[in-house]
Design an enzyme around this catalytic site. Structure first.
Site, PDB file in Angstrom:
ATOM      1  N   HIS B  65       0.828  -1.207   0.000  1.00  0.00           N
ATOM      2  CA  HIS B  65       0.000   0.000   0.000  1.00  0.00           C
ATOM      3  C   HIS B  65       0.862   1.256   0.000  1.00  0.00           C
ATOM      4  O   HIS B  65       1.126   1.855   1.035  1.00  0.00           O
ATOM      5  CB  HIS B  65      -0.924  -0.004   1.220  1.00  0.00           C
ATOM      6  CG  HIS B  65      -2.039   0.986   1.130  1.00  0.00           C
ATOM      7  ND1 HIS B  65      -3.120   0.968   1.966  1.00  0.00           N
ATOM      8  CD2 HIS B  65      -2.233   2.027   0.299  1.00  0.00           C
ATOM      9  CE1 HIS B  65      -3.934   1.959   1.657  1.00  0.00           C
ATOM     10  NE2 HIS B  65      -3.411   2.621   0.651  1.00  0.00           N
ATOM     11  N   LEU B  68       2.978   6.227  -5.289  1.00  0.00           N
ATOM     12  CA  LEU B  68       4.291   6.625  -5.807  1.00  0.00           C
ATOM     13  C   LEU B  68       4.233   7.845  -6.726  1.00  0.00           C
ATOM     14  O   LEU B  68       5.192   8.131  -7.439  1.00  0.00           O
ATOM     15  CB  LEU B  68       4.945   5.446  -6.540  1.00  0.00           C
ATOM     16  CG  LEU B  68       5.263   4.208  -5.682  1.00  0.00           C
ATOM     17  CD1 LEU B  68       5.976   3.153  -6.522  1.00  0.00           C
ATOM     18  CD2 LEU B  68       6.115   4.578  -4.471  1.00  0.00           C
ATOM     19  N   ASN B  99      -4.194   5.752  -7.402  1.00  0.00           N
ATOM     20  CA  ASN B  99      -4.779   7.103  -7.309  1.00  0.00           C
ATOM     21  C   ASN B  99      -3.842   8.126  -7.919  1.00  0.00           C
ATOM     22  O   ASN B  99      -3.474   9.118  -7.306  1.00  0.00           O
ATOM     23  CB  ASN B  99      -5.147   7.463  -5.864  1.00  0.00           C
ATOM     24  CG  ASN B  99      -4.038   7.199  -4.867  1.00  0.00           C
ATOM     25  OD1 ASN B  99      -3.257   6.274  -5.030  1.00  0.00           O
ATOM     26  ND2 ASN B  99      -3.979   8.015  -3.839  1.00  0.00           N
ATOM     27  N   HIS B 184     -11.193   0.353   0.402  1.00  0.00           N
ATOM     28  CA  HIS B 184     -11.056   1.420   1.405  1.00  0.00           C
ATOM     29  C   HIS B 184     -12.448   1.610   2.005  1.00  0.00           C
ATOM     30  O   HIS B 184     -13.300   2.260   1.409  1.00  0.00           O
ATOM     31  CB  HIS B 184     -10.562   2.708   0.725  1.00  0.00           C
ATOM     32  CG  HIS B 184     -10.688   3.941   1.558  1.00  0.00           C
ATOM     33  ND1 HIS B 184      -9.647   4.436   2.311  1.00  0.00           N
ATOM     34  CD2 HIS B 184     -11.715   4.801   1.769  1.00  0.00           C
ATOM     35  CE1 HIS B 184     -10.039   5.538   2.947  1.00  0.00           C
ATOM     36  NE2 HIS B 184     -11.290   5.785   2.624  1.00  0.00           N
ATOM     37  N   HIS B 237      -6.013  -0.418   5.377  1.00  0.00           N
ATOM     38  CA  HIS B 237      -5.828   0.464   6.550  1.00  0.00           C
ATOM     39  C   HIS B 237      -7.026   0.520   7.520  1.00  0.00           C
ATOM     40  O   HIS B 237      -7.639   1.556   7.696  1.00  0.00           O
ATOM     41  CB  HIS B 237      -5.385   1.879   6.155  1.00  0.00           C
ATOM     42  CG  HIS B 237      -6.118   2.522   5.019  1.00  0.00           C
ATOM     43  ND1 HIS B 237      -5.485   3.374   4.150  1.00  0.00           N
ATOM     44  CD2 HIS B 237      -7.407   2.469   4.629  1.00  0.00           C
ATOM     45  CE1 HIS B 237      -6.359   3.810   3.266  1.00  0.00           C
ATOM     46  NE2 HIS B 237      -7.528   3.276   3.546  1.00  0.00           N
ATOM     47  N   ASN B 283      -6.220   9.664   6.306  1.00  0.00           N
ATOM     48  CA  ASN B 283      -7.525   9.024   6.143  1.00  0.00           C
ATOM     49  C   ASN B 283      -7.312   7.533   5.905  1.00  0.00           C
ATOM     50  O   ASN B 283      -6.685   7.167   4.929  1.00  0.00           O
ATOM     51  CB  ASN B 283      -8.286   9.646   4.974  1.00  0.00           C
ATOM     52  CG  ASN B 283      -9.676   9.063   4.830  1.00  0.00           C
ATOM     53  OD1 ASN B 283     -10.177   8.396   5.730  1.00  0.00           O
ATOM     54  ND2 ASN B 283     -10.304   9.300   3.689  1.00  0.00           N
ATOM     55  N   ASP B 310       0.882   2.485   3.865  1.00  0.00           N
ATOM     56  CA  ASP B 310      -0.025   3.571   3.499  1.00  0.00           C
ATOM     57  C   ASP B 310       0.759   4.865   3.247  1.00  0.00           C
ATOM     58  O   ASP B 310       0.403   5.944   3.713  1.00  0.00           O
ATOM     59  CB  ASP B 310      -1.080   3.792   4.592  1.00  0.00           C
ATOM     60  CG  ASP B 310      -2.316   4.500   4.047  1.00  0.00           C
ATOM     61  OD1 ASP B 310      -2.319   4.829   2.847  1.00  0.00           O
ATOM     62  OD2 ASP B 310      -3.256   4.727   4.827  1.00  0.00           O
ATOM     63  N   PHE B 328      -4.997  14.773   2.887  1.00  0.00           N
ATOM     64  CA  PHE B 328      -4.712  13.665   3.794  1.00  0.00           C
ATOM     65  C   PHE B 328      -3.390  13.004   3.389  1.00  0.00           C
ATOM     66  O   PHE B 328      -2.969  13.093   2.249  1.00  0.00           O
ATOM     67  CB  PHE B 328      -5.808  12.601   3.707  1.00  0.00           C
ATOM     68  CG  PHE B 328      -7.135  13.019   4.272  1.00  0.00           C
ATOM     69  CD1 PHE B 328      -7.326  13.065   5.643  1.00  0.00           C
ATOM     70  CD2 PHE B 328      -8.199  13.357   3.451  1.00  0.00           C
ATOM     71  CE1 PHE B 328      -8.554  13.421   6.177  1.00  0.00           C
ATOM     72  CE2 PHE B 328      -9.431  13.717   3.976  1.00  0.00           C
ATOM     73  CZ  PHE B 328      -9.607  13.758   5.343  1.00  0.00           C
ATOM     74  N   GLY B 329      -2.770  12.305   4.325  1.00  0.00           N
ATOM     75  CA  GLY B 329      -1.667  11.421   3.973  1.00  0.00           C
ATOM     76  C   GLY B 329      -0.342  11.774   4.602  1.00  0.00           C
ATOM     77  O   GLY B 329      -0.055  12.938   4.865  1.00  0.00           O
TER      78      GLY B 329
END
Lengths: 319, 431
Positions: B65, B68, B99, B184, B237, B283, B310, B328-329
Site C-alpha cells: 500500500h 508513488l 490514485n 477502502h 488500513h 484518512n 499507506d 490527507f496522507g
C-alpha cells in the site's frame, strides 16, 4: 481628550505571552491579569471613550480571512484608542484568491513591520500555525468554531462587573454549541475561574463529550433555568452547519428562545447575555434583549476594553 | 554475478517458520543454501562476505500500500524517489496504488508504471489497477486486460466504492482472475468534510469529525458481499475497534478476507492533532487510544493479517495549508519498519517472527506474488536489519521526495542496514 499616561500605568504582572491564541491553555492568573488590565484601561479612558497612548508608533494589522464587522471594528477602535496605526486586510480582492497561502500573505504583512496581527479565519488552528511562522504577536479573533478568546474574556468581564466573582456562579451557554467558538472560549475561561458551566441546546448541537471535561450537558432549557445565574444565548450558526441539525427555526425557538414567559421562571437577578449578532425571535425575544436583565450592550463596550488590554499586554510581552 | 554469503545473522523467515542464527548463501541472484561454512563458500574468489552478527536477516519486506506519485503527482513523489525510499525502509517489493492522474486504469498506464520501475532499478514494483474506470465508482475497468498488463490487484485507492452493486459485480468478475480487491471502507456521507477522528479531541478543537462508524459500517457491507460472492476482498488500513471485531467474527465463520493496518494507526492517536499539524492528518484518521489498542489486539490474534505503510507523499506546499485544505496522507515507507520495532516488538506485543510475517509472506500471498520468502531457489530479496539502531526522524534525511512524516523529531529503533534485491546489494547504511 487624552488621559494622562503614567509609567507602568497598567499592571502587566502575571502576563508573559506574546500571543493570545485561546483560553484553553491559559491559567486562571493569566485570565485574571487580562481582566484586571481591561478594567484599569476602561476606568482610565472614561469607559473606553478616550485615548491612552500606550501603543503609539506601533502597527496592528487586522487580517480577516472571514467576514466580520463588529469584531474587526472593535479591534480597530481598541488599537486606535491605544494610539496604534491600524491596517485592515480582508481576504476578498487580495492575493489569497490568486492562490497564495495564508502564511505567505501573513509574511508579506509582517515584512511591512507590523507589530501585531489580529487574525480571523474559518479553520481551527490557523492562529497557531501563523504564530509558528511569523515573529510578531498573533491575536486570535476567531478560528472557525474553535476559540474566540477576546469574546470569552469580554463575556467574563461583563459577568464579573455585575457579580464581582465568577467562582460559584452557574452559567448556561444556550444554543449551537458545536459550531460556536464563543462557547468553547467561555467554557475554558469560566471553568478556570471556578464557575459551573452548563451547555444547553438540541442534542444534535450539544455533544455529550463535554461531560468528560466537567461541563454539565442539558437538553431542556426549562429544566435548568431556575438554577442559572447567567444565560449566554448563542447565535444559531446557520452558515457553519452542513446538514440541518434541527427540524425548523420555529421548533428551536419554542424550545430554546428566551422569552418574557421564561424570564418569569428565572432567578430574579439573572443576567442575559448574547455575543451578537442576535437573531431576534430565534434565540431571544425583543422584550428580553432590551429588558432590564440584558447586559448585551455592556458586552460591546467591554469588548473594547478587553481588546485594548490584550493588544497592550501581548505587545509588552513581545518587547 | 557475484555470490553473497551472509554470515552469523539471525535468519528469520516466517514462510518457513525459521528463526535461527545461520549463514545464507546467494548465488546467481537466488537463495542458494543455508548453513554453509565460510571456508566452503570462500573457495570461490567471487563471494562477497557480509557479516550480519547481531543483526536480523529477513526476506525483503513487501509493502502492498504505497502511492508513488507517477503519473501526475510528480511534485509529491516519483517512482524513482519512491522506490529509493522503499529500499531505505527495507522494502524490496511494493505494490503501488492507482490514485494517480491519470489513474492506473488502462494497459498503457500499467506498462508505464512498470517501465518507470525498471528504469529506476531499485526494487520490484507491482501495479494495482483501478476497480472502476477513472476511479469514479460507476463502471468496471477492463480488468482482464489490466491483469494481462501486469496488475496484481484492484482498488479504487482512497475512493470508497460506494455503490454496493458495483462492489458485488467487481468481486464476482475478479473471481475469473483470482485477483484480490483492495477496499477502502468508508461511508462518505458520514465522514465528508471531516478532518480528524470524531471524539473528545475533535469536539474540543472544533474540527469536523470522521466517526469510527464511517469505517465499520462499510466494513460490514464489504464482508457481507465477500461472503455472498466468494470474492477475494482485502480491507485496507483498518483503524477502528468496530471494524476489527466485524473482521474477527467474519474470519471465525470462514469468510475469505484479509485486512491490513498501517503503522500510524498502532502508534499515534487523535491527541496528535492538538498541534494542528497537517502531518497528522490522514484518512482513515488517527483514532482514540481504545482503537489503537484494538489494532494491536487484532495484530496479535491474527485478525489483521498485514502491516502496510499507506505511504502518501504530499508536497510541502500542499501540507503548509489550513488543516481543512491540506490533503490527507503521510509518508511511511522509511519509518514503517522502525515503528513496528519501536511500538510492537520492543514493548512485547509481537515477536519478530509474527511481525515480519505481516510485512513479508502475508502481503505477498494476498497479492499472489512469489516474494516475501527465503525459500531456496527464489529471487534473493533480503533485508538485513539492525534491531538496536536508534535514529531521530529528520525532515531533510528522507529519500522520498516529500517529508510529510508524522514522526518528525521522534527517536525510533530498528533500521535496515543492507537491502539486497535479486542478489544485488541495492542499499547500504552505515550504522
Amino acid at each position: 481628550m487624552h488621559a494622562p499616561v503614567m509609567d507602568n500605568s497598567i499592571d502587566t504582572k502575571n502576563w508573559a505571552r506574546a500571543d493570545l491564541l485561546g483560553l484553553e491553555h491559559l491559567s486562571a492568573d493569566e485570565i485574571t491579569a487580562i481582566l484586571d488590565a481591561a478594567q484599569q484601561l476602561k476606568e482610565r479612558t472614561g469607559g473606553c471613550a478616550e485615548k491612552i497612548d500606550l501603543l503609539q508608533g506601533t502597527t496592528v494589522a487586522n487580517l480577516f480571512f472571514e467576514n466580520s464587522t463588529r469584531t474587526r471594528t472593535s479591534f480597530s477602535l481598541a488599537a486606535r484608542r491605544l494610539g496604534a496605526d491600524v491596517i485592515d486586510f480582508s481576504a476578498s480582492g487580495s492575493s489569497l484568491s490568486k492562490g497564495e497561502t495564508f502564511i505567505d500573505t501573513a509574511k508579506n504583512i509582517e515584512a511591512m513591520n507590523v507589530n501585531t496581527v489580529v487574525m480571523r479565519h474559518r479553520t481551527p488552528g490557523t492562529p497557531q500555525l501563523l504564530a509558528q511562522n511569523i515573529g510578531c504577536s498573533v491575536i486570535n479573533a476567531g478560528d472557525g468554531a474553535h476559540e474566540h478568546p477576546t469574546q470569552g474574556l469580554l463575556d467574563i468581564m461583563t459577568i464579573r462587573e455585575h457579580r464581582e466573582k465568577i467562582e460559584g456562579l452557574t452559567v448556561a451557554l444556550v444554543g449551537d454549541i458545536s459550531h460556536s467558538r464563543t462557547a468553547r472560549s467561555n467554557i475554558w475561561g469560566l471553568k478556570k475561574l471556578g464557575a459551573h458551566v452548563i451547555v444547553c441546546g438540541p442534542s444534535t448541537l450539544v455533544s455529550r463529550r463535554w461531560e468528560e471535561l466537567g461541563v454539565e450537558v442539558a437538553y431542556s432549557l426549562d429544566a435548568i433555568l431556575p438554577r442559572c445565574d447567567v444565560l449566554n444565548l448563542l447565535r444559531i450558526q446557520f452558515e457553519r452547519q452542513i446538514t440541518r441539525p434541527f427540524p425548523s427555526v420555529r421548533e428551536y425557538a419554542l424550545l430554546y428562545a428566551m422569552t418574557g414567559e421564561r424570564m418569569a421562571r428565572a432567578k430574579e437577578d439573572i443576567l442575559i447575555m448574547a455575543p451578537g449578532p442576535i437573531n431576534r425571535g430565534t434565540e431571544v425575544t425583543p422584550e428580553v434583549a432590551d429588558g432590564p436583565h440584558s447586559v448585551i450592550l455592556h458586552q460591546v463596550t467591554n469588548g473594547l476594553a478587553i481588546r485594548m488590554a490584550v493588544l497592550y499586554l501581548t505587545h509588552e510581552a513581545a518587547r | 554475478m557475484s555470490s553473497l554469503l551472509i554470515t552469523d545473522g539471525r535468519v528469520i523467515d516466517p514462510s518457513q517458520d525459521m528463526d535461527r542464527v545461520t549463514n545464507l548463501l546467494i548465488e546467481n541472484g537466488k537463495i542458494s543454501a543455508f548453513d554453509i561454512a565460510i571456508e566452503d563458500a570462500s573457495t570461490n574468489d567471487s563471494v562477497t562476505h557480509i557479516n550480519a552478527g547481531g543483526k536480523i536477516v529477513a526476506p525483503g519486506l513487501v509493502d502492498m500500500h504505497a502511492y508513488l506519485g507517477e503519473p501526475g503527482g510528480e511534485d509529491d513523489e516519483t517512482i524513482h524517489t519512491g522506490t529509493r525510499a522503499a529500499l531505505s525502509g527495507g522494502f524490496t517489493s511494493i505494490a503501488c496504488a492507482p490514485n494517480t492522474n491519470p489513474p492506473i486504469d488502462t494497459q498503457g498506464t500499467v506498462q508505464f508504471v512498470k517501465q518507470q520501475a525498471v528504469d529506476a532499478n531499485h526494487c520490484h514494483v507491482y501495479p494495482i489497477a483501478c476497480v472502476s474506470k477513472n476511479r469514479r465508482g460507476e463502471e468496471l475497468s477492463e480488468m482482464g486486460t489490466l491483469v494481462d498488463a501486469g496488475a496484481v490487484a484492484f482498488s479504487d485507492a482512497c475512493s470508497p466504492i460506494s455503490n454496493p452493486e458495483l462492489m458485488r459485480r467487481a468481486l464476482e468478475y475478479l473471481l475469473m482472475f483470482d485477483k484480490p480487491l483492495l477496499s477502502h471502507p468508508e461511508v462518505r456521507e458520514l465522514s465528508d468534510d471531516g478532518v480528524m477522528h470524531e471524539g473528545l479531541v475533535s469536539t474540543t478543537l472544533a474540527l469536523p469529525g470522521m466517526p469510527a462508524e464511517a469505517e465499520a459500517v462499510m466494513t460490514g457491507r464489504d464482508i457481507l458481499l465477500a461472503e455472498s460472492t466468494g470474492g477475494r476482498i482485502h480491507l485496507m488500513h483498518i483503524s477502528t475497534a468496530g471494524s476489527i471485531e466485524l473482521i474477527r467474527r467474519a474470519k471465525a465463520r470462514g469468510v475469505r478476507l484479509t485486512a491490513e493496518v498501517s503503522p500510524q494507526h498502532f502508534s499515534l492517536t487523535d491527541e496528535a492533532l492538538r498541534s494542528f499539524d497537517s502531518n497528522k492528518k490522514i484518512n482513515p484518521p488517527l483514532r482514540g487510544q481504545m482503537h489503537l489498542e484494538a489494532c494491536i489486539a487484532g495484530l496479535k490474534d491474527g485478525t489483521l493479517d498485514v502491516i502496510a505503510s499507506d505511504h502518501q507523499p504530499q508536497a510541502v506546499e500542499k501540507k503548509m495549508q489550513e488543516l481543512d485544505r491540506a490533503p490527507f496522507g503521510v509518508i511511511a515507507l522509511e519509518t514503517a519498519l522502525s515503528v513496528v520495532v519501536t511500538k510492537l516488538i520492543r514493548p512485547g506485543h509481537l515477536d519478530w517472527l509474527t511481525a515480519l510475517e505481516k510485512m513479508t509472506i502475508r502481503p505477498a500471498r494476498v497479492l499472489g506474488i512469489p516474494k516475501g520468502t527465503l525459500q531456496i531457489g527464489v529471487d534473493a530479496d533480503v533485508t538485513i536489519i539492525d534491531p538496536d539502531a536508534n535514529w531521530t526522524v529528520e525532515p531533510d534525511a528522507f529519500f522520498s521526495k516529500s517529508s510529510n512524516s508524522p514522526y518528525l523529531g521522534e527517536t525510533l529503533f530498528g533500521r535496515a542496514t543492507t537491502v539486497i534485491v535479486s542478489g544485488i546489494i541495492k542499499f547500504e547504511r552505515n550504522s
